[in-house]
Design a protein around this motif. Structure first.
Motif, PDB file in Angstrom:
ATOM      1  N   VAL A 179      -3.024  19.981   4.557  1.00 52.49           N
ATOM      2  CA  VAL A 179      -3.011  21.384   4.697  1.00 52.49           C
ATOM      3  C   VAL A 179      -1.414  21.477   5.052  1.00 52.49           C
ATOM      4  O   VAL A 179      -0.863  20.779   5.752  1.00 52.49           O
ATOM      5  N   GLU A 180      -0.882  22.674   4.693  1.00 54.38           N
ATOM      6  CA  GLU A 180       0.226  22.946   4.817  1.00 54.38           C
ATOM      7  C   GLU A 180       0.606  23.788   6.190  1.00 54.38           C
ATOM      8  O   GLU A 180      -0.035  24.975   6.064  1.00 54.38           O
ATOM      9  N   ALA A 181       1.302  23.659   6.929  1.00 58.35           N
ATOM     10  CA  ALA A 181       1.375  24.610   8.298  1.00 58.35           C
ATOM     11  C   ALA A 181       2.565  25.524   8.097  1.00 58.35           C
ATOM     12  O   ALA A 181       3.665  25.015   7.723  1.00 58.35           O
ATOM     13  N   PRO A 182       2.604  26.433   8.976  1.00 56.33           N
ATOM     14  CA  PRO A 182       3.831  27.232   8.931  1.00 56.33           C
ATOM     15  C   PRO A 182       5.006  26.285   9.748  1.00 56.33           C
ATOM     16  O   PRO A 182       4.496  25.388  10.524  1.00 56.33           O
ATOM     17  N   HIS A 183       6.212  26.842   9.713  1.00 55.05           N
ATOM     18  CA  HIS A 183       7.233  26.032  10.527  1.00 55.05           C
ATOM     19  C   HIS A 183       7.069  25.784  12.017  1.00 55.05           C
ATOM     20  O   HIS A 183       7.065  26.656  12.425  1.00 55.05           O
ATOM     21  N   VAL A 240       7.304  22.210   7.483  1.00 52.78           N
ATOM     22  CA  VAL A 240       8.517  22.633   6.661  1.00 52.78           C
ATOM     23  C   VAL A 240       9.630  21.979   6.819  1.00 52.78           C
ATOM     24  O   VAL A 240      10.034  21.374   7.897  1.00 52.78           O
ATOM     25  N   GLY A 241      10.375  21.788   5.643  1.00 52.92           N
ATOM     26  CA  GLY A 241      11.532  20.966   5.460  1.00 52.92           C
ATOM     27  C   GLY A 241      11.219  19.897   4.353  1.00 52.92           C
ATOM     28  O   GLY A 241      10.305  19.771   3.944  1.00 52.92           O
ATOM     29  N   CYS A 242      12.181  18.639   4.422  1.00 55.60           N
ATOM     30  CA  CYS A 242      11.857  17.665   3.388  1.00 55.60           C
ATOM     31  C   CYS A 242      10.469  17.048   3.690  1.00 55.60           C
ATOM     32  O   CYS A 242       9.890  16.418   2.816  1.00 55.60           O
ATOM     33  N   SER A 243       9.861  17.056   4.821  1.00 56.69           N
ATOM     34  CA  SER A 243       8.702  16.468   5.216  1.00 56.69           C
ATOM     35  C   SER A 243       7.547  17.185   4.478  1.00 56.69           C
ATOM     36  O   SER A 243       6.236  16.672   4.481  1.00 56.69           O
ATOM     37  N   VAL A 244       7.851  18.448   3.944  1.00 55.47           N
ATOM     38  CA  VAL A 244       6.741  19.082   3.258  1.00 55.47           C
ATOM     39  C   VAL A 244       5.930  18.490   2.290  1.00 55.47           C
ATOM     40  O   VAL A 244       4.882  18.653   1.746  1.00 55.47           O
ATOM     41  N   PHE A 245       6.675  17.568   1.550  1.00 52.31           N
ATOM     42  CA  PHE A 245       6.322  16.920   0.305  1.00 52.31           C
ATOM     43  C   PHE A 245       5.540  15.948   0.431  1.00 52.31           C
ATOM     44  O   PHE A 245       5.254  15.204  -0.623  1.00 52.31           O
ATOM     45  N   LEU A 246       5.063  15.831   1.503  1.00 54.11           N
ATOM     46  CA  LEU A 246       3.605  14.791   1.858  1.00 54.11           C
ATOM     47  C   LEU A 246       2.800  15.063   1.019  1.00 54.11           C
ATOM     48  O   LEU A 246       2.233  14.155   0.487  1.00 54.11           O
ATOM     49  N   TYR A 247       2.485  16.196   0.462  1.00 54.56           N
ATOM     50  CA  TYR A 247       1.336  16.681  -0.268  1.00 54.56           C
ATOM     51  C   TYR A 247       1.671  16.023  -1.688  1.00 54.56           C
ATOM     52  O   TYR A 247       0.661  15.790  -2.787  1.00 54.56           O
TER      53      TYR A 247
END
Length: 247
Positions: free
Chosen positions: A65-69, A50-57
């Motif tokens: 896979v998106e993980a909880p914070h 979670v954060g700016c790094s979430v835009f990996l996808y």
């Protein structure tokens, strides 16, 4: 005419949304080049935090896979154990990995999980308003430390690459920066090493990448890039802190 510079196959052909001067895009490219170099794109699973790094996808042409914070390394552990044939990596920021995710990263590293962790350190919570992070430098002003980080009250910034290098389960731990050509070339080398370690089944590998955050630092891109090379690199030393191949 021969094309000598092109988009890595592991990156999608899309326009970035990151702020001008942010180093996320450069770090993305280097990771993608490493995935291409070892031919693992088709069996790679990324775990976004979670954060700016979430835009990996949005940018990597891989399964994500998106993980909880804070739970990316825990999720990656489950993914790798379920699919040991896959290359599994996390991409996390300092607010995610070094704050709410401290327990997860320390225990995943200590267990020697066969995953690769990319940790982007820009000394602030980039997405949520520029609050003080565990890596915020002493004296640095943020939205939650308007008078600057107070060492006596807030402690010293965490040096995650050094901290994790002390754990027996860690095979490789390094810190890199991409603020100038010399550091960029070193970052390419160390990121490829981190990828190779998992490909060869050597164990847990960790890369901390220093990054600029012009928006939350209140700087233009040139000023922010200069700050990485001066203040950040002065406190967060670039280098390899553990490499089992040299032990």
């Amino acid at each position: 005419m021969q094309q000598v510079f092109k988009r890595p196959a592991s990156l999608k052909d899309v326009q970035t949304h990151f702020c001008p001067g942010c180093h996320h895009g450069t770090i993305h490219r280097i990771i993608a080049e490493a995935l291409d170099a070892y031919g693992v794109q088709g069996r790679t699973i990324g775990v976004a935090s979670v954060g700016c790094s979430v835009f990996l996808y949005s940018y990597f042409d891989i399964d994500v896979v998106e993980a909880p914070h804070g739970r990316a390394s825990a999720v990656a552990t489950g993914v790798k154990r379920a699919r040991p044939d896959c290359f599994v990596f996390t991409y996390q920021g300092d607010g995610d990995l070094a704050a709410i995710g401290t327990a997860e990263i320390i225990h995943a590293a200590n267990r020697g999980e066969d995953i690769t962790v990319f940790f982007v350190n820009n000394t602030t919570y980039g997405m949520t308003g520029g609050q003080m992070a565990p890596t915020t430098l002493v004296g640095q002003k943020t939205s939650t430390s308007p008078y600057g980080r107070n060492k006596r009250k807030d402690g010293s910034p965490l040096k995650m690459a050094e901290l994790l290098s002390q754990l027996d389960g860690v095979a490789f731990s390094a810190r890199v920066a991409v603020n100038n050509p010399r550091n960029l070339m070193d970052a390419k080398k160390q990121i490829r090493n981190a990828v190779r370690y998992q490909v060869e089944g050597k164990g847990f590998s960790f890369i901390e990448a220093l990054s600029a955050c012009p928006t939350n630092w209140g700087m233009n891109p040139l000023e922010a890039n200069a700050r990485v090379g001066q203040e950040l690199c002065d406190y967060f030393k670039i280098g390899v802190f553990k490499n089992v191949e040299n032990l």
